[in-house]
Design an enzyme around this catalytic site. Structure first.
Site, short mmCIF file in Angstrom:
data_model
loop_
_atom_site.label_atom_id
_atom_site.label_comp_id
_atom_site.label_asym_id
_atom_site.label_seq_id
_atom_site.Cartn_x
_atom_site.Cartn_y
_atom_site.Cartn_z
N PRO A 1 48.89 31.27 38.82
CA PRO A 1 49.48 32.33 39.63
C PRO A 1 50.00 31.78 40.95
CG PRO A 1 47.47 33.11 38.63
CD PRO A 1 47.57 31.65 38.29
N CYS A 2 51.22 32.23 41.33
CA CYS A 2 51.92 31.57 42.43
C CYS A 2 51.85 32.32 43.76
CB CYS A 2 53.38 31.36 42.05
SG CYS A 2 54.28 32.91 41.75
N GLN A 3 51.18 33.49 43.82
CA GLN A 3 51.21 34.25 45.07
C GLN A 3 50.67 33.45 46.24
OE1 GLN A 3 50.00 35.28 42.15
NE2 GLN A 3 50.22 37.48 41.84
#
Length: 427
Positions: free
Chosen positions: A121-123
């Site tokens: 996940p890139c958040q």
């Protein structure tokens, strides 16, 4: 036999879709978000049904809302069961490792040279996410999403794929935790995946990977050095025939001793592809309005005509004032905001990306629909479009009249400085 693929942090399946369309066999996709999982399930079912070429009319009925999704799946239970077995709604890091490994081994069977792909996940890595989190969440540096790549790393170390592909946002190149660069640490770990793992879960101590960017490095002789600067791992999609300026980091790992060599992509020499060239032949459409908005699309935009800020522009930016008033007069009424399916017949396509998004044998295209917007947002978008025509750049928040600023608390900080200045950037 096609090469097997395991997809981690699969999302709705963008990477799987690319691998599938190029002859690979996606055996397992793991994703924790239930809505993304539903998309994964449908896409897997769709691909298998198309491949079987068995009674495709059921898809037509489904897209015309004559079938529910449950009824669609029930028409081909065997294919549905295959798809359901291929996609798994599970959160890596919370499901016991032994359960994850069992699913992966079952999916791979006797294959020893599979591909592992996906991106944590890139958040926590994105530039926008970091700017928001650091201002409002002091615990940002302890965000568990920084370290979800360790789950990816563990699976690489345990199952030793011949190749892995790891994708993420380019913000990961500058992200750091406690002054340690995340990207540099990830590269170090991926080269020797078992070195940084807990000794109790190490599988193959001699496992090593050579890491490569997808794109051919620009510096002559860099391939021989096998030492790439972080910027080489960025793929600028607009340089490769994609009508979108999406920039992502891709790392390709090749297992030492596998005999596999790397072939790099080279940018297209053709003129960059625009969205208009890709889909400009489709029927015209216009966004709808949210339930809270009054009137219709045209009326919502025409409210600008009587605004005070428009008259002020006559003095401060006459060219923009003239463009806005001209476009306001030329707006046409379009009643429909799109259709869920559009017939192919009569659409003369210019050719760009035709094989990709019109490659199936079905006689129609899907999802030619706009989302609904609030009337105030439509006015902002209209202003942004006119501003871009006049000034040849997307306006930042400070370029908008104050009357069009959103009423969010995070538009300005306590000192009056604008936060996330390009939130209405025209794509």
């Amino acid at each position: 036999m096609s090469i097997p693929v395991i997809d981690l942090f699969a999302g709705p399946g963008g990477l799987s879709e690319g691998f599938s369309q190029n002859g690979f066999n996606v055996r397992l996709s793991i994703e924790c978000n239930r809505y993304a999982h539903q998309t994964l399930l449908f896409r897997s079912f769709y691909r298998k049904l198309i491949k079987s070429n068995d009674n495709l009319s059921v898809l037509h009925k489904y897209f015309k809302n004559q079938f529910s999704e449950k009824e669609l799946y029930s028409t081909h239970e065997a294919i549905y069961n295959e798809a359901d077995n291929e996609v798994w709604c599970a959160e890596l890091g919370k499901v016991p490792d032994i359960v994850v490994d069992k699913r992966i081994r079952k999916a791979l069977g006797k294959e020893k040279n599979g591909v592992l792909e996906g991106g944590p996940p890139c958040q926590a890595y994105s530039l926008a996410g970091r700017s928001r989190m650091k201002g409002t969440h002091p615990e940002f540096e302890d965000d568990h999403r920084h370290f979800l790549y360790k789950q990816y790393l563990r699976i690489v170390g345990k199952h030793a794929p011949a190749i892995f592909v790891m994708e993420n946002v380019k913000g990961i190149l500058s992200a750091s935790v406690k002054k340690v660069g995340i990207f540099q640490q990830i590269l170090k770990d991926l080269e020797n995946p078992n070195k940084s793992l807990d000794p109790s879960i190490r599988a193959n101590r001699k496992l090593r990977y050579t890491l490569h960017p997808i794109v051919m490095p620009e510096v002559e002789g860099q391939l021989e050095l096998e030492c790439y600067p972080p910027s080489d791992f960025i793929v600028n999609s607009e340089k490769f025939g994609i009508p979108q300026k999406r920039h992502r980091v891709f790392i390709v790992g090749i297992r030492e001793g596998s005999g596999i060599t790397m072939s790099h992509l080279t940018p297209s020499k053709e003129e960059q592809l625009t969205v208009w060239k890709a889909i400009g032949d489709l029927p015209g459409l216009r966004s709808g309005l949210t339930r809270k908005s009054l009137g219709d699309w045209n009326e919502s935009i025409q409210q600008i005509t009587n605004s005070e800020w428009l008259n002020k522009l006559r003095e401060t930016d006459f060219e923009l004032f003239r463009e806005l008033t001209k476009q306001l007069k030329s707006l046409r009424k379009i009643q429909k905001n799109g259709e869920s399916i559009v017939s192919r017949s009569g659409n003369k396509h210019p050719g760009a990306l035709e094989k990709w998004y019109r490659g199936s044998d079905l006689p129609f295209l899907f999802n030619h629909v706009c989302r609904d917007h609030m009337d105030r947002d439509l006015q902002r978008y209209f202003y942004a479009a006119c501003h871009s025509l006049v000034h040849n750049r997307s306006p930042k928040i400070r370029d908008f009249p104050k009357e069009l600023w959103p009423k969010h608390k995070n538009v300005q900080n306590s000192k009056g400085k604008v936060i996330f200045d390009d939130r209405f950037r025209v794509q």
